[in-house]
Structures are given as structure tokens and as C-alpha cells.
Design an enzyme around this catalytic site. Structure first.
Site, mmCIF file in Angstrom:
data_model
loop_
_atom_site.group_PDB
_atom_site.id
_atom_site.type_symbol
_atom_site.label_atom_id
_atom_site.label_comp_id
_atom_site.label_asym_id
_atom_site.label_seq_id
_atom_site.Cartn_x
_atom_site.Cartn_y
_atom_site.Cartn_z
ATOM 1 C CG HIS A 128 43.206 35.043 33.668
ATOM 2 N ND1 HIS A 128 44.482 34.445 34.514
ATOM 3 C CD2 HIS A 128 42.451 33.734 34.067
ATOM 4 C CE1 HIS A 128 44.298 33.601 35.251
ATOM 5 N NE2 HIS A 128 43.120 33.163 34.919
ATOM 6 C CG ASP A 172 34.725 31.169 33.938
ATOM 7 O OD1 ASP A 172 35.743 31.674 34.489
ATOM 8 O OD2 ASP A 172 34.586 29.992 34.095
HETATM 9 C C1 SDX Z 1 38.717 32.273 36.559
HETATM 10 O O1 SDX Z 1 43.311 32.976 38.685
HETATM 11 C C2 SDX Z 1 42.799 31.991 38.107
HETATM 12 O O2 SDX Z 1 43.597 31.301 37.626
HETATM 13 C C3 SDX Z 1 40.917 31.913 37.817
HETATM 14 C C4 SDX Z 1 40.703 31.023 36.726
HETATM 15 C C5 SDX Z 1 41.208 29.582 37.060
HETATM 16 O O3 SDX Z 1 41.059 28.667 36.415
HETATM 17 O O4 SDX Z 1 41.156 29.147 38.594
HETATM 18 O O5 SDX Z 1 41.481 31.155 35.552
HETATM 19 C C6 SDX Z 1 39.144 31.029 36.596
HETATM 20 O O6 SDX Z 1 38.362 32.666 37.523
HETATM 21 C C7 SDX Z 1 38.686 33.242 35.364
HETATM 22 C C8 SDX Z 1 38.517 34.572 35.437
HETATM 23 C C9 SDX Z 1 36.658 34.666 35.428
HETATM 24 N N1 SDX Z 1 36.383 35.910 35.838
HETATM 25 C C10 SDX Z 1 35.869 36.999 34.973
HETATM 26 O O7 SDX Z 1 35.548 36.677 33.766
HETATM 27 C C11 SDX Z 1 35.170 38.066 35.460
HETATM 28 C C12 SDX Z 1 35.477 39.326 34.546
HETATM 29 N N2 SDX Z 1 37.029 39.735 34.827
HETATM 30 C C13 SDX Z 1 37.391 40.440 35.834
HETATM 31 O O8 SDX Z 1 36.735 40.534 36.856
HETATM 32 C C14 SDX Z 1 38.695 40.367 35.779
HETATM 33 O O9 SDX Z 1 39.547 40.411 34.732
HETATM 34 C C15 SDX Z 1 39.543 39.329 36.755
HETATM 35 C C16 SDX Z 1 38.923 39.196 38.030
HETATM 36 C C17 SDX Z 1 39.625 37.906 36.090
HETATM 37 C C18 SDX Z 1 41.000 39.773 37.020
HETATM 38 O O10 SDX Z 1 40.894 41.039 37.626
HETATM 39 P P1 SDX Z 1 42.378 41.655 38.209
HETATM 40 O O11 SDX Z 1 43.439 40.854 37.761
HETATM 41 O O12 SDX Z 1 42.479 42.221 39.551
HETATM 42 O O13 SDX Z 1 42.414 42.867 37.090
HETATM 43 P P2 SDX Z 1 41.778 44.443 37.451
HETATM 44 O O14 SDX Z 1 40.644 44.287 38.133
HETATM 45 O O15 SDX Z 1 42.954 44.833 38.060
HETATM 46 O O16 SDX Z 1 41.802 44.955 36.059
HETATM 47 C C19 SDX Z 1 42.749 45.521 35.463
HETATM 48 C C20 SDX Z 1 42.213 46.677 34.623
HETATM 49 C C21 SDX Z 1 41.245 47.409 35.314
HETATM 50 O O17 SDX Z 1 40.868 48.683 34.449
HETATM 51 P P3 SDX Z 1 41.876 50.075 35.024
HETATM 52 O O18 SDX Z 1 41.488 50.081 36.465
HETATM 53 O O19 SDX Z 1 43.429 49.608 34.666
HETATM 54 O O20 SDX Z 1 41.514 51.110 34.094
HETATM 55 O O21 SDX Z 1 41.444 45.824 33.358
HETATM 56 C C22 SDX Z 1 39.893 46.210 33.750
HETATM 57 C C23 SDX Z 1 39.879 46.927 35.222
HETATM 58 O O22 SDX Z 1 38.677 47.577 35.347
HETATM 59 N N3 SDX Z 1 39.067 44.936 33.524
HETATM 60 C C24 SDX Z 1 38.079 44.797 32.947
HETATM 61 C C25 SDX Z 1 37.790 43.391 32.796
HETATM 62 N N4 SDX Z 1 38.756 42.809 33.681
HETATM 63 C C26 SDX Z 1 39.575 43.541 33.829
HETATM 64 N N5 SDX Z 1 37.242 45.790 32.210
HETATM 65 C C27 SDX Z 1 36.129 45.187 31.766
HETATM 66 N N6 SDX Z 1 36.013 43.887 31.686
HETATM 67 C C28 SDX Z 1 36.706 42.970 32.298
HETATM 68 N N7 SDX Z 1 36.185 41.735 32.193
#
Ligand code: SDX
Length: 423
Positions: free
Chosen positions: A299, A356
């Protein structure tokens, strides 16, 4: 703490500092470009506050979520979704008479123009329900176009979304439409329109209705998330409430946002089909060369447990137990969570289950089709979208949202005649 100092290009500048009611601090850079000639750059807006708001507070470090100061844990346990709608839209929990009046209006506005059915009937039944919902929301404006700021607009969008969602399900399943009852709450009316019969009185399972009611509350608002920011962006152009909400539906449909609840279920089913090989999927999620992410994990704001995930994890047990159901995907989800939370990759990046991760298990137990999961998210969130839209439109500091950029393309050049542009 009243000023922030910036030294830039040999000059020193001061900018005011804003402190929120929960101690959050913002450096007000509204005059940054005028003073320094430079703009701030923050792709994804991870460090940028777009507004000051009194609706929802999140502390991502501590896993706190409050609507108008009330903790989500108390709201989920003690009040109905209709009370949450009143709280978000009008700022206070309702008195009994205010609640009765709100319920009456929601039931009045749940009845939408019959023409909407012709709009839906013109769409492919195989279309994704979120694409149908944003289409139908835009169409709603053609029947009720007003400024969008009336109480009727607010409540018609909230109640109408409920009706549209059920109609979309009925159309996709080639079932006759069921009109909203004038005597049911939002959750029960949704279930009646989804699963009832047009020629029969409502017969709604109270356990299921209560679970849906809680899910709507948990999804109702979440400060400046992607879809809410979209609703504010579109509304800032003085576009209608309906157009703004239709845009919010589009943003929410993305699998990185609200679409994740459907993606989580599909992921758990893939793991189940793959002999429950959790390690394989956890390793895949860590592999930078793979597109795969552990859906329902991570998140932008929560760097601790999402409080909604905690509530939903417990609720999953309760709902399956009450319905006498057992779902192997729940065991897979729990074990996957355990494996991930012990894995350095997730621990280091502070990736925890989000809203989720467990919601899909509950929707499945309630026999909501997987494709409708994100529509369920929208049913709750529409109350937050409407509240945030109105807060923005009534904000004295209101301006059209128009971010700047840093251009990195070609420098000035002149057009060559096509004959001189080479082969
Ligand atoms: C919702 O914003 C809100 O409030 C949203 C929400 C709401 O109520 O409106 O809470 C609802 O959208 C919840 C999120 C649902 N999405 C997912 O579950 C999809 C999987 N999650 C990710 O795609 C990610 O965690 C996000 C999109 C939720 C957040 O993305 P960020 O903040 O841009 O984080 P990032 O992509 O910069 O990740 C930081 C690191 C990265 O690795 P490095 O580059 O540091 O090596 O963490 C890794 C990412 O690759 N990472 C994950 C991951 N989430 C982040 N790696 C594997 N699996 C994951 N789920």
C-alpha cells in the site's frame, strides 16, 4: 514550526508550513514557482498533499483509519452504512430522525429512469461490470443533469449506483430486472435487486445483508487515493458530479487499485490449481523480471497492517461460519499471508495485506460473482467520492487542478518538407 527554508541557486527562500489536526505537517509550496522559477517534481504524488480535508484520516505507520474522527473499527461494528453515508456527506452521525429521513430519500432515489435499461441492453453482456458501471453513470447524467451540488444529486448518485450495480448483474446473467424496494436499506435492497424475483416480495438473508453492510462501510472512503483524486480532478473543472463519479469508477477499475480484489481471488485460484505452491508465487512476486505482484499486498500509505484487512480477516471467518461454508481459498490466503510476512523481501518493503486481500473471500462466500467484486468496492466508495467532491467544490481555496511538468523532449526545431525528411 511556522516556516520551511529552501536554499536554491544561491538564494534562500521561506515557505509557510501547515499543521493538521493530527499533527501532519505540509510545506505550502503554492508560491514556489513564482519565488524560485522552479516547480516541485513528485511522480505518483507520494510526497504531495493535494488538499486539506476534514473527511478521513489515515496514519499509515500506525495502521489508523478514521472517518470524521471515528475509528473504522468502531464504525464497522456499531453503525450501519446509511449512518456512515450521513457521517461522510454531512459531517456527523445522524440522529434517529435524520437517519429515517436519509433512508427514505435513498429509497426514493434508488428508482432510476427506465431508459437506463436501454443503455445497458445496448452493451455486450460479456463486458466487464466496471466498464458498464462507468457507462451507466455517465448516462445517469443525461436523465438528471443538474449542477451536481444538490442534496438530490448527492443521494441519487449514491442510491443510483446501488441500483445500477444490481441491474448490471441481472443484465449480464440474462435475468429480468428487479426494481428497488422502498422499504429496504442499501445493503438489503442491493441483494433484493441482485437475487430477488420481480414478482415476489424481498426475501433477504440477514447474515449476508449485514456482511455487505460492513463491507460497504469499510470501503466508503480512504482520503486522496487514486480514484478519489480522479473525482476531485474532474470535478475541479466544474464538470458534473455524475461525470466526476464516472471517472472515479474508471480509476477504481485498475488492478493496482480497486481491481485488486478480483485479482486476489484469481491469484488464490491459480495457487490452488497449482497444488497450493505458495513459495512459487511468493518467489515470482519477488522476481523483478516478472510482472507478477502479490495482489492484495502492499500500500502507498499503510506501512503496517491495513486496519480494514484486520477486520476483514476476522469477518471472513464469521461470515463463512454463519453461512456454514468452508473455502479452501481462505486457508491459502492465510498461509500466503504468513509466508509473505516472514519473508525478508516483504518485511524490508513493509508490504502487508491491504483491504483487497480478504474482501474477495467474503464476496465469494456471499455468492457475488468475481467480476462484480470491484463494483462492490465502488458501492461503498461512491459515498466517499461524493463527500470529497463536495468538500473540494466548497473549499474557499478551490482552483482547477492543473499540475506542471518537467519537459525532457526535443529542443526547438523547424519543420522540414517531407521531401527532405529522408527515406
Ligand atoms: C487499494 O491508495 C489507497 O488508499 C488505495 C486503497 C483505497 O482504499 O482506496 O487502499 C485501495 O487500491 C489497495 C491496493 C490494492 N492493490 C494491490 O493490492 C495491487 C498490489 N499492490 C501493489 O501493486 C502496490 O503495493 C501498490 C500499487 C498498492 C502500491 O504501490 P506503490 O506505493 O507505488 O509501491 P511501489 O510499487 O513503489 O513498491 C515499492 C516496492 C517495489 O519494490 P522495489 O522497487 O523497492 O524493489 O515494493 C514492491 C515493488 O516492486 N511491491 C511489491 C508489491 N507491492 C509493492 N512487490 C510484490 N508484490 C506486491 N504486491
Amino acid at each position: 514550526m511556522s516556516k520551511a527554508k529552501l536554499t536554491f541557486d544561491g538564494e534562500e527562500y521561506e515557505f509557510p508550513v501547515v499543521e493538521g489536526s493530527e499533527g501532519e505537517v505540509g510545506i505550502d509550496v503554492a508560491k514556489l514557482r513564482g519565488a524560485t522559477g522552479a516547480v516541485s517534481l513528485d511522480p505518483g504524488y507520494g510526497n504531495t498533499g493535494s488538499c486539506q480535508s476534514s473527511i478521513t484520516f489515515i496514519d499509515g505507520e500506525k495502521g489508523i483509519l478514521r472517518y470524521r474522527g471515528y475509528p473504522i473499527e468502531e464504525l464497522a461494528e456499531k453503525v450501519s452504512f446509511e449512518e456512515v453515508i450521513h457521517l461522510l456527506v454531512y459531517g456527523e452521525l445522524p440522529t434517529q430522525s435524520e437517519l429515517d429521513e436519509l433512508k427514505e430519500k435513498l429509497n426514493e432515489y434508488a428508482v432510476i429512469d427506465e431508459g437506463i435499461k436501454d443503455v445497458l441492453n445496448g452493451l455486450p453482456r460479456t463486458a466487464h461490470p466496471m466498464a458498464m458501471l462507468s457507462t451507466a453513470m455517465s448516462a445517469l447524467e443525461t436523465y438528471y443533469s443538474t449542477t451536481g451540488s444538490s442534496d438530490e444529486d448527492i443521494l441519487r448518485v449514491i442510491a443510483g449506483t446501488n441500483t445500477l450495480a444490481a441491474y448490471i448483474y441481472r443484465y449480464k446473467e440474462e435475468l429480468p430486472y428487479v426494481s428497488p424496494s422502498k422499504d429496504l436499506g442499501v445493503a438489503s435492497n442491493f441483494l433484493h435487486m441482485m437475487y430477488g424475483r420481480p414478482d415476489e416480495d424481498p426475501d433477504v438473508d440477514e447474515v449476508v445483508a449485514e456482511a455487505i453492510d460492513k463491507l460497504l462501510t469499510l470501503h466508503a472512503d480512504h482520503e486522496q487515493n487514486c480514484s478519489t483524486s480522479t473525482v476531485r480532478m474532474v470535478g475541479s473543472a466544474h464538470a458534473s458530479l455524475y461525470a466526476s463519479i464516472a471517472a472515479g469508477v474508471g480509476a477504481l477499475s485498475g488492478p493496482l487499485h480497486g481491481g485488486a480484489n478480483q485479482a486476489v481471488l484469481e491469484m488464490l485460484q491459480n495457487i490452488q490449481d497449482d497444488d497450493g505452491d505458495l513459495e512459487k508465487y511468493v518467489e515470482l512476486a519477488k522476481d523483478k523480471s516478472s510482472e507478477f505482484r502479490l495482489m492484495g499486498f502492499g500500500h502507498r500509505v499503510y506501512k503496517n497492517f491495513d486496519p480494514r484487512a484486520r477486520i476483514l480477516k476476522k469477518s471472513a471467518d464469521e461470515v463463512l461460519g454463519a453461512l456454514g461454508k468452508d473455502d479452501p481459498l481462505l486457508d491459502i490466503a492465510r498461509n500466503l499471508e504468513q509466508v509473505a510476512l516472514e519473508d525478508e523481501f516483504f518485511v524490508k518493503r513493509r508490504l502487508y495485506p491491504n483491504v483487497d486481500f480478504y474482501s474477495g473471500i467474503i464476496y465469494r462466500a456471499l455468492e457475488i460473482p468475481t467480476e462484480m467484486f470491484t463494483v462492490m468496492f465502488a458501492l461503498g466508495r461512491v459515498s466517499g467520492w461524493v463527500s470529497q467532491w463536495h468538500e473540494m467544490r466548497n473549499d474557499p481555496a478551490f482552483r482547477i487542478h492543473r499540475p506542471r511538468q518537467i519537459y525532457i523532449g526535443e529542443n526547438g526545431r523547424s519543420v522540414q518538407p517531407i521531401s527532405e525528411r529522408g527515406e
